[in-house]
Write a protein that holds these residues in place. Structure first.
Motif, mmCIF file in Angstrom:
data_model
loop_
_atom_site.group_PDB
_atom_site.id
_atom_site.type_symbol
_atom_site.label_atom_id
_atom_site.label_comp_id
_atom_site.label_asym_id
_atom_site.label_seq_id
_atom_site.Cartn_x
_atom_site.Cartn_y
_atom_site.Cartn_z
ATOM 1 N N GLU A 1 3.911 -1.714 -1.545
ATOM 2 C CA GLU A 1 3.267 -0.826 -0.715
ATOM 3 C C GLU A 1 3.328 0.570 -0.947
ATOM 4 O O GLU A 1 2.311 1.188 -0.290
ATOM 5 C CB GLU A 1 3.910 -0.957 0.759
ATOM 6 C CG GLU A 1 4.180 -2.474 1.322
ATOM 7 C CD GLU A 1 5.331 -3.076 0.868
ATOM 8 O OE1 GLU A 1 5.635 -4.215 1.518
ATOM 9 O OE2 GLU A 1 6.054 -3.009 -0.004
ATOM 10 N N THR B 1 1.854 2.691 -2.998
ATOM 11 C CA THR B 1 0.789 2.992 -4.014
ATOM 12 C C THR B 1 0.887 4.353 -4.465
ATOM 13 O O THR B 1 0.383 4.525 -5.788
ATOM 14 C CB THR B 1 -0.477 2.818 -3.313
ATOM 15 O OG1 THR B 1 -0.785 3.643 -1.971
ATOM 16 C CG2 THR B 1 -0.738 1.262 -2.945
ATOM 17 N N GLU B 2 1.295 5.317 -3.687
ATOM 18 C CA GLU B 2 1.698 6.808 -4.114
ATOM 19 C C GLU B 2 2.582 6.616 -5.672
ATOM 20 O O GLU B 2 2.363 7.351 -6.301
ATOM 21 C CB GLU B 2 2.013 7.772 -3.289
ATOM 22 C CG GLU B 2 3.062 7.535 -2.605
ATOM 23 C CD GLU B 2 3.142 6.243 -1.490
ATOM 24 O OE1 GLU B 2 4.237 6.500 -0.818
ATOM 25 O OE2 GLU B 2 2.274 5.709 -1.335
ATOM 26 N N HIS C 1 2.928 4.227 -7.719
ATOM 27 C CA HIS C 1 2.355 3.521 -8.665
ATOM 28 C C HIS C 1 1.426 4.696 -9.305
ATOM 29 O O HIS C 1 1.531 4.697 -10.412
ATOM 30 C CB HIS C 1 1.219 2.301 -8.224
ATOM 31 C CG HIS C 1 1.825 1.359 -7.225
ATOM 32 N ND1 HIS C 1 1.116 0.552 -6.652
ATOM 33 C CD2 HIS C 1 3.184 1.247 -6.901
ATOM 34 C CE1 HIS C 1 1.886 -0.378 -5.938
ATOM 35 N NE2 HIS C 1 3.215 0.156 -6.061
ATOM 36 N N ALA C 2 0.762 5.526 -8.856
ATOM 37 C CA ALA C 2 -0.164 6.442 -9.226
ATOM 38 C C ALA C 2 0.869 7.460 -9.922
ATOM 39 O O ALA C 2 0.376 7.859 -11.138
ATOM 40 C CB ALA C 2 -0.911 7.283 -8.075
#
Length: 160
Positions: free
Chosen positions: A121, A123-124, A126-127
């Protein structure tokens, strides 16, 4: 030690300050990830144990931790866990400095890969890790879940 310089924490150290940094900086995950973060079971004693059995790296400002990472040597990778940077100190390259330490330690131990896990969940995250050179290499599921709950990201340790 210069401000912003990573160092390996060892006893005696203010493990409570590390615990508070992690708890505060991981609080945004509450209600976003399922199952809840393992941070909820983290204690000062467990951080001290990580420092003895693995490594705890810290960056301080005014003698207070503002960034940390746990490093654990695995058979073929250096695992980075509990990477946290105080919101007040983000954007200053502190995560990059801690990843550089992990890379140096991996090279010293002849480990060819840096590895970490982050929740599906987030995603920030991941980036952020992608910008630090990590790529998604797989997914895992926590016990009792029939869907992926974490992603594994890796980065090769370049020869020097």
């Amino acid at each position: 030690m210069a401000e912003g310089t990573p160092f390996r924490a060892a006893d005696p150290y203010d493990w409570h300050a590390i615990l508070m940094l992690i708890q505060y900086e991981f609080a945004y995950m509450q209600g976003r990830i399922d199952p809840p973060s393992s941070m909820h079971g983290l204690t000062e004693a467990l951080i001290a144990e990580q420092a003895r059995l693995g490594e705890v790296w810290v960056i301080e400002d005014n003698n207070r931790p503002v960034a940390c990472a746990f490093l654990t040597a695995k058979p073929s990778a250096m695992y980075i866990g509990k990477l946290a940077v105080a919101a007040s100190h983000r954007g200053r390259g502190l995560a990059r400095k801690l990843v550089a330490v992990a890379e140096t330690r991996a090279r010293e131990l002849a480990l060819p890969v840096l590895m970490l896990q982050t929740r599906v969940e987030l995603t920030e995250n991941h980036a952020t890790f992608n910008a630090l050179g990590f790529a998604i290499t797989g997914t895992t599921s926590h016990e009792g879940f029939d869907r992926p709950t974490s992603i594994t990201m890796e980065r090769e340790v370049p020869a020097q």
